[in-house]
Design a protein around this motif. Structure first.
Motif, PDB file in Angstrom:
ATOM      1  N   ALA A   1     -48.212   0.866 -42.987  1.00 15.23           N
ATOM      2  CA  ALA A   1     -48.295   1.292 -44.380  1.00 15.23           C
ATOM      3  C   ALA A   1     -47.051   2.077 -44.776  1.00 15.23           C
ATOM      4  CB  ALA A   1     -49.547   2.158 -44.587  1.00 15.23           C
ATOM      5  N   ALA A   2     -46.732   1.985 -46.071  1.00 12.75           N
ATOM      6  CA  ALA A   2     -45.531   2.674 -46.557  1.00 12.75           C
ATOM      7  C   ALA A   2     -45.619   4.171 -46.307  1.00 12.75           C
ATOM      8  CB  ALA A   2     -45.334   2.385 -48.048  1.00 12.75           C
ATOM      9  N   ARG A   3     -46.826   4.726 -46.361  1.00  8.81           N
ATOM     10  CA  ARG A   3     -47.006   6.148 -46.130  1.00  8.81           C
ATOM     11  C   ARG A   3     -47.199   6.391 -44.640  1.00  8.81           C
ATOM     12  NH1 ARG A   3     -51.802  10.088 -48.463  1.00  8.81           N
ATOM     13  NH2 ARG A   3     -50.738  12.069 -48.097  1.00  8.81           N
ATOM     14  N   LEU A   4     -46.135   6.817 -43.966  1.00 11.38           N
ATOM     15  CA  LEU A   4     -46.174   6.976 -42.517  1.00 11.38           C
ATOM     16  C   LEU A   4     -46.874   8.261 -42.097  1.00 11.38           C
ATOM     17  CD1 LEU A   4     -42.591   5.781 -41.540  1.00 11.38           C
ATOM     18  CD2 LEU A   4     -44.723   4.489 -41.527  1.00 11.38           C
ATOM     19  N   MET A   5     -47.015   9.208 -42.998  1.00 10.78           N
ATOM     20  CA  MET A   5     -47.605  10.504 -42.663  1.00 10.78           C
ATOM     21  C   MET A   5     -48.851  10.696 -43.511  1.00 10.78           C
ATOM     22  SD  MET A   5     -45.707  14.182 -42.901  1.00 10.78           S
ATOM     23  CE  MET A   5     -46.489  15.699 -42.392  1.00 10.78           C
ATOM     24  N   VAL A   6     -50.021  10.688 -42.882  1.00 12.94           N
ATOM     25  CA  VAL A   6     -51.277  10.799 -43.630  1.00 12.94           C
ATOM     26  C   VAL A   6     -51.982  12.124 -43.377  1.00 12.94           C
ATOM     27  CG1 VAL A   6     -51.620   8.311 -43.768  1.00 12.94           C
ATOM     28  CG2 VAL A   6     -52.511   9.575 -41.795  1.00 12.94           C
ATOM     29  N   LEU A   7     -51.655  12.809 -42.299  1.00 14.33           N
ATOM     30  CA  LEU A   7     -52.174  14.133 -41.989  1.00 14.33           C
ATOM     31  C   LEU A   7     -51.005  15.053 -41.655  1.00 14.33           C
ATOM     32  CD1 LEU A   7     -55.341  13.381 -39.780  1.00 14.33           C
ATOM     33  CD2 LEU A   7     -55.302  14.269 -42.111  1.00 14.33           C
ATOM     34  N   PRO A   8     -51.193  16.356 -41.752  1.00 14.52           N
ATOM     35  CA  PRO A   8     -50.082  17.279 -41.459  1.00 14.52           C
ATOM     36  C   PRO A   8     -49.565  17.132 -40.033  1.00 14.52           C
ATOM     37  CG  PRO A   8     -51.844  18.422 -42.606  1.00 14.52           C
ATOM     38  CD  PRO A   8     -52.387  17.071 -42.249  1.00 14.52           C
ATOM     39  N   TRP A   9     -48.291  17.394 -39.876  1.00 13.01           N
ATOM     40  CA  TRP A   9     -47.672  17.521 -38.557  1.00 13.01           C
ATOM     41  C   TRP A   9     -47.446  18.993 -38.272  1.00 13.01           C
ATOM     42  CZ3 TRP A   9     -43.223  13.458 -39.505  1.00 13.01           C
ATOM     43  CH2 TRP A   9     -43.754  12.167 -39.454  1.00 13.01           C
ATOM     44  N   LEU A  10     -47.521  19.336 -37.003  1.00 12.62           N
ATOM     45  CA  LEU A  10     -47.257  20.711 -36.587  1.00 12.62           C
ATOM     46  C   LEU A  10     -45.797  20.831 -36.172  1.00 12.62           C
ATOM     47  CD1 LEU A  10     -48.384  23.544 -35.969  1.00 12.62           C
ATOM     48  CD2 LEU A  10     -48.815  22.757 -33.631  1.00 12.62           C
ATOM     49  N   LEU A  11     -45.021  21.570 -36.962  1.00 16.02           N
ATOM     50  CA  LEU A  11     -43.627  21.812 -36.607  1.00 16.02           C
ATOM     51  C   LEU A  11     -43.605  22.818 -35.453  1.00 16.02           C
ATOM     52  CD1 LEU A  11     -40.636  22.421 -39.004  1.00 16.02           C
ATOM     53  CD2 LEU A  11     -40.929  23.778 -36.944  1.00 16.02           C
ATOM     54  N   MET A  12     -43.129  22.363 -34.307  1.00 16.34           N
ATOM     55  CA  MET A  12     -43.094  23.198 -33.108  1.00 16.34           C
ATOM     56  C   MET A  12     -41.649  23.623 -32.845  1.00 16.34           C
ATOM     57  SD  MET A  12     -45.834  21.157 -30.732  1.00 16.34           S
ATOM     58  CE  MET A  12     -46.055  22.572 -29.677  1.00 16.34           C
ATOM     59  N   PRO A  13     -41.367  24.913 -32.852  1.00 14.68           N
ATOM     60  CA  PRO A  13     -39.983  25.408 -32.730  1.00 14.68           C
ATOM     61  C   PRO A  13     -39.497  25.430 -31.285  1.00 14.68           C
ATOM     62  CG  PRO A  13     -41.476  27.248 -32.998  1.00 14.68           C
ATOM     63  CD  PRO A  13     -42.327  26.007 -33.061  1.00 14.68           C
ATOM     64  N   LEU A  14     -39.212  24.259 -30.734  1.00 15.80           N
ATOM     65  CA  LEU A  14     -38.745  24.163 -29.353  1.00 15.80           C
ATOM     66  C   LEU A  14     -37.309  24.675 -29.231  1.00 15.80           C
ATOM     67  CD1 LEU A  14     -40.135  20.610 -28.484  1.00 15.80           C
ATOM     68  CD2 LEU A  14     -41.255  22.831 -28.203  1.00 15.80           C
ATOM     69  N   ALA A  15     -36.913  24.979 -28.003  1.00 17.63           N
ATOM     70  CA  ALA A  15     -35.581  25.546 -27.777  1.00 17.63           C
ATOM     71  C   ALA A  15     -34.479  24.584 -28.207  1.00 17.63           C
ATOM     72  CB  ALA A  15     -35.431  25.910 -26.299  1.00 17.63           C
ATOM     73  N   GLY A  16     -34.669  23.279 -28.029  1.00 16.73           N
ATOM     74  CA  GLY A  16     -33.656  22.304 -28.403  1.00 16.73           C
ATOM     75  C   GLY A  16     -33.703  21.884 -29.856  1.00 16.73           C
ATOM     76  N   GLY A  17     -34.587  22.470 -30.627  1.00 17.20           N
ATOM     77  CA  GLY A  17     -34.748  22.109 -32.031  1.00 17.20           C
ATOM     78  C   GLY A  17     -36.187  21.740 -32.329  1.00 17.20           C
ATOM     79  N   PRO A  18     -36.606  21.789 -33.578  1.00 15.49           N
ATOM     80  CA  PRO A  18     -37.997  21.529 -33.922  1.00 15.49           C
ATOM     81  C   PRO A  18     -38.439  20.115 -33.575  1.00 15.49           C
ATOM     82  CG  PRO A  18     -36.856  22.637 -35.722  1.00 15.49           C
ATOM     83  CD  PRO A  18     -35.808  22.237 -34.735  1.00 15.49           C
ATOM     84  N   SER A  19     -39.700  20.010 -33.150  1.00 19.00           N
ATOM     85  CA  SER A  19     -40.359  18.734 -32.929  1.00 19.00           C
ATOM     86  C   SER A  19     -41.673  18.771 -33.705  1.00 19.00           C
ATOM     87  CB  SER A  19     -40.605  18.508 -31.439  1.00 19.00           C
ATOM     88  OG  SER A  19     -41.119  17.218 -31.195  1.00 19.00           O
ATOM     89  N   PHE A  20     -42.291  17.602 -33.902  1.00 13.30           N
ATOM     90  CA  PHE A  20     -43.450  17.528 -34.773  1.00 13.30           C
ATOM     91  C   PHE A  20     -44.656  16.991 -34.017  1.00 13.30           C
ATOM     92  CE2 PHE A  20     -39.646  17.251 -37.336  1.00 13.30           C
ATOM     93  CZ  PHE A  20     -39.902  18.168 -38.354  1.00 13.30           C
ATOM     94  N   GLY A  21     -45.674  17.853 -33.839  1.00 19.27           N
ATOM     95  CA  GLY A  21     -46.912  17.459 -33.189  1.00 19.27           C
ATOM     96  C   GLY A  21     -47.809  16.709 -34.158  1.00 19.27           C
ATOM     97  N   CYS A  22     -48.369  15.579 -33.726  1.00 22.43           N
ATOM     98  CA  CYS A  22     -49.119  14.678 -34.597  1.00 22.43           C
ATOM     99  C   CYS A  22     -50.609  14.734 -34.273  1.00 22.43           C
ATOM    100  CB  CYS A  22     -48.594  13.251 -34.433  1.00 22.43           C
ATOM    101  SG  CYS A  22     -49.472  12.017 -35.419  1.00 22.43           S
ATOM    102  N   ILE A  23     -51.422  15.055 -35.269  1.00 19.15           N
ATOM    103  CA  ILE A  23     -52.865  15.100 -35.088  1.00 19.15           C
ATOM    104  C   ILE A  23     -53.410  13.716 -34.737  1.00 19.15           C
ATOM    105  CG2 ILE A  23     -55.059  15.472 -36.282  1.00 19.15           C
ATOM    106  CD1 ILE A  23     -53.715  17.701 -37.863  1.00 19.15           C
ATOM    107  N   LEU A  24     -52.960  12.681 -35.466  1.00 21.44           N
ATOM    108  CA  LEU A  24     -53.467  11.324 -35.233  1.00 21.44           C
ATOM    109  C   LEU A  24     -53.119  10.801 -33.848  1.00 21.44           C
ATOM    110  CD1 LEU A  24     -52.778   9.596 -38.673  1.00 21.44           C
ATOM    111  CD2 LEU A  24     -54.991  10.210 -37.702  1.00 21.44           C
TER     112      LEU A  24
END
Length: 410
Positions: free
Chosen positions: A46-69
Motif C-alpha cells: 500500500a502507498a501508506r507504508l506507516m500505519v502505526l507509530p514507530w518508536l524512535l530509539m536514540p541509538l549511539a550510531g544514530g536513531p533507529s525506528f522500532g515497529c509495532i507491526l
C-alpha cells in the motif's frame, strides 16, 4: 548449495503467501528488493507504508525506528537530516512531524521538523512570563508582563495540522533552567517567536503539569495530582501578556488528592479516543522506575454545584479493541488492525526523576544521559509489561547521550 540457488525460483503463489504473513508494509518492500523475480511476483505494498507509530530509539550510531507491526523490530531508515541526528526529541504530531531541540552554539533551538518534506517551523526559545511588581497606583504586588526568559520544552502538541497562517495554536510543557520552578504550560500561534504563559498557574508539586492533549477545541493539561486544566485559546490580544493570543482556563478537581506524595510511583497520559478523553496510568516499580502495570480511566461528567467538581476519572476494565500508544504530549488511540490490543509505552524515566518521580528537568536543560530501555506493551491488569523492542532493561547501551525515545506518528 543447490537448494539455496533456487530461492529466486519460488512459485509466485508461495511468494504472495509469504508476503501476506508480513504485517508491516516496510517488510514487504524489503522482500520485493531481494531479487528481480521476487520484485516482479510480489504485489506492491500500500502507498501508506506507516500505519502505526514507530518508536524512535536514540541509538549511539544514530536513531533507529522500532515497529509495532513487526513485533518491535527496528527499521534502520535514514530519515533524519544530519543536524537532527543528535537532537533531543520531545514529541511528535501526525504526518511524521517531530518536536526537536537542535543543538549548536551552546544552546538548544526548538524546531518542528517534518521527516517527509524536510519542512521546518521554528518554535519559541523564550517566553514572556508573569512577574510580581509593585506598580505605583496599582495594588501591590501586581502581576505584569515580565521580560523574555529562556525555556526548555519537555512536551508539546498542536490544535491542528501545522500551518503558520495563525490558525494552528501550539502548547508545551516547559521548564526554565537555573530555577526551582515546577513545569508549567505556555501557548503560542505556530510561527510566532514568543510563547505566553497560561492562566491559573500553581507552583505546588501536586499541580505541576505532567501531560497535555487537545480535544474539542481545548488543551487539556494533566497535573501530577491527576487533576485537569482545560485551556481555551481566544482570538484576541491579552492586555497583560501581550501578543495576539489570550488563553482562559477551567480547572477540574479530578485527582485522588490535590497534593499527592512526591514519591507516588505512577505517571499519567491523556489520550483522546472516540470523542472521549482517556487517562492511562503507568505504575512504576519503586526499585528502578520501570513499568509495572497500566490502568485505564475515562473522563466522565458529574452532577455537582461546584463547577470544578463536575468531572471525574472513572476506571475502565477493557480496551474494547483499541491499541494505545502513550508518551508525553503524543499519546494516541488506534482501532486494532493487524496486532493485538494493548498499551504501548516508552521509557520516559528521564522525564521523571527516579527518586521523587517529579519532572526531571528542574535545574538544567540536558541531563547528559537519557535511559531508553523500558519500552514495550502491556494489557490491562492482571497483565504484566512485555519488552518487545530490541533494547531491553539491564543491557549495555540502554542509555543515550542526546535524546529520550519518542513516538513518530504516521
Amino acid at each position: 548449495m543447490a537448494a539455496a540457488a533456487c530461492w529466486d525460483e519460488l512459485p509466485d503463489d508461495i511468494l504472495r503467501c509469504i508476503q501476506g504473513r508480513l504485517p508491516c508494509p516496510i517488510d514487504a518492500v524489503y522482500m520485493g528488493a531481494c531479487c528481480k523475480s521476487w520484485h516482479k511476483a510480489v504485489p506492491k505494498p500500500a502507498a501508506r507504508l506507516m500505519v502505526l507509530p514507530w518508536l524512535l530509539m536514540p541509538l549511539a550510531g544514530g536513531p533507529s525506528f522500532g515497529c509495532i507491526l513487526s513485533g518491535g523490530a527496528c527499521h534502520n531508515l535514514d530519515l533524519l537530516p544530519e543536524d537532527a541526528r543528535g537532537a533531543r526529541f520531545f514529541g511528535s504530531y501526525e504526518g511524521k512531524w517531530l518536536f526537536a531541540a537542535l543543538r549548536g552554539g551552546g544552546r538548544e533551538r526548538h524546531t518542528l521538523l517534518n521527516l517527509c518534506t524536510g519542512e521546518r517551523i521554528p518554535l519559541p526559545d523564550f517566553e514572556y512570563g508573569l512577574v510580581f511588581w509593585a506598580v505605583r497606583g496599582l495594588p501591590s504586588p501586581t502581576l505584569v508582563r515580565g521580560p523574555p526568559r529562556p525555556v526548555v520544552m519537555l512536551a508539546a502538541t498542536l490544535s491542528s495540522p501545522p500551518t503558520v497562517d495563525g490558525a494552528c495554536v501550539a502548547a508545551a510543557i516547559l521548564n526554565m533552567p537555573r530555577t526551582n520552578r515546577w513545569p508549567f504550560v505556555c501557548f503560542w500561534r505556530l510561527g510566532s517567536p514568543v510563547a505566553v504563559e497560561g492562566e491559573d498557574i500553581n507552583t505546588a508539586p501536586g499541580t505541576a503539569a505532567q501531560d497535555l492533549a487537545y480535544l474539542d477545541g481545548r488543551f487539556f493539561v494533566l497535573t501530577k495530582g491527576e487533576h485537569l486544566r482545560a485551556y481555551t485559546a481566544l482570538d484576541e490580544p491579552d492586555p497583560l501578556r501581550g501578543g495576539d493570543l489570550r488563553v482562559v482556563c477551567d480547572f477540574y478537581i479530578t485527582g485522588r488528592d490535590r497534593q499527592l506524595q512526591a514519591g507516588e510511583p505512577r505517571a499519567g497520559y491523556l489520550v483522546p479516543s472516540r470523542g472521549e478523553l482517556l487517562m492511562v496510568v503507568k505504575e512504576w516499580r519503586r526499585a528502578d522506575g520501570a513499568a509495572a502495570a497500566v490502568q485505564l480511566f475515562v473522563l466522565t461528567p458529574v452532577a455537582h454545584d461546584n463547577p470544578e467538581k463536575t468531572r471525574a476519572w472513572t476506571r475502565v476494565e477493557s480496551l474494547d479493541g483499541r491499541l494505545l500508544v502513550v508518551g508525553p504530549g503524543c499519546s494516541r488511540a488506534y482501532e486494532r488492525t493487524g496486532c493485538d490490543e494493548g498499551v504501548y509505552f516508552l521509557d520516559d524515566r528521564t522525564y521523571y526523576h527516579r527518586n521523587s518521580f517529579d519532572a526531571y528537568f528542574t535545574l538544567r536543560s540536558d541531563p547528559g544521559e537519557f535511559v531508553f530501555a523500558d519500552n514495550g506493551r502491556c494489557s490491562l491488569p492482571p497483565a504484566h509489561p512485555e519488552h518487545c523492542f530490541p533494547v531491553k532493561p539491564d543491557e549495555e547501551g540502554c542509555s543515550s547521550s542526546y535524546s529520550p525515545p519518542v513516538w513518530l506518528l504516521p
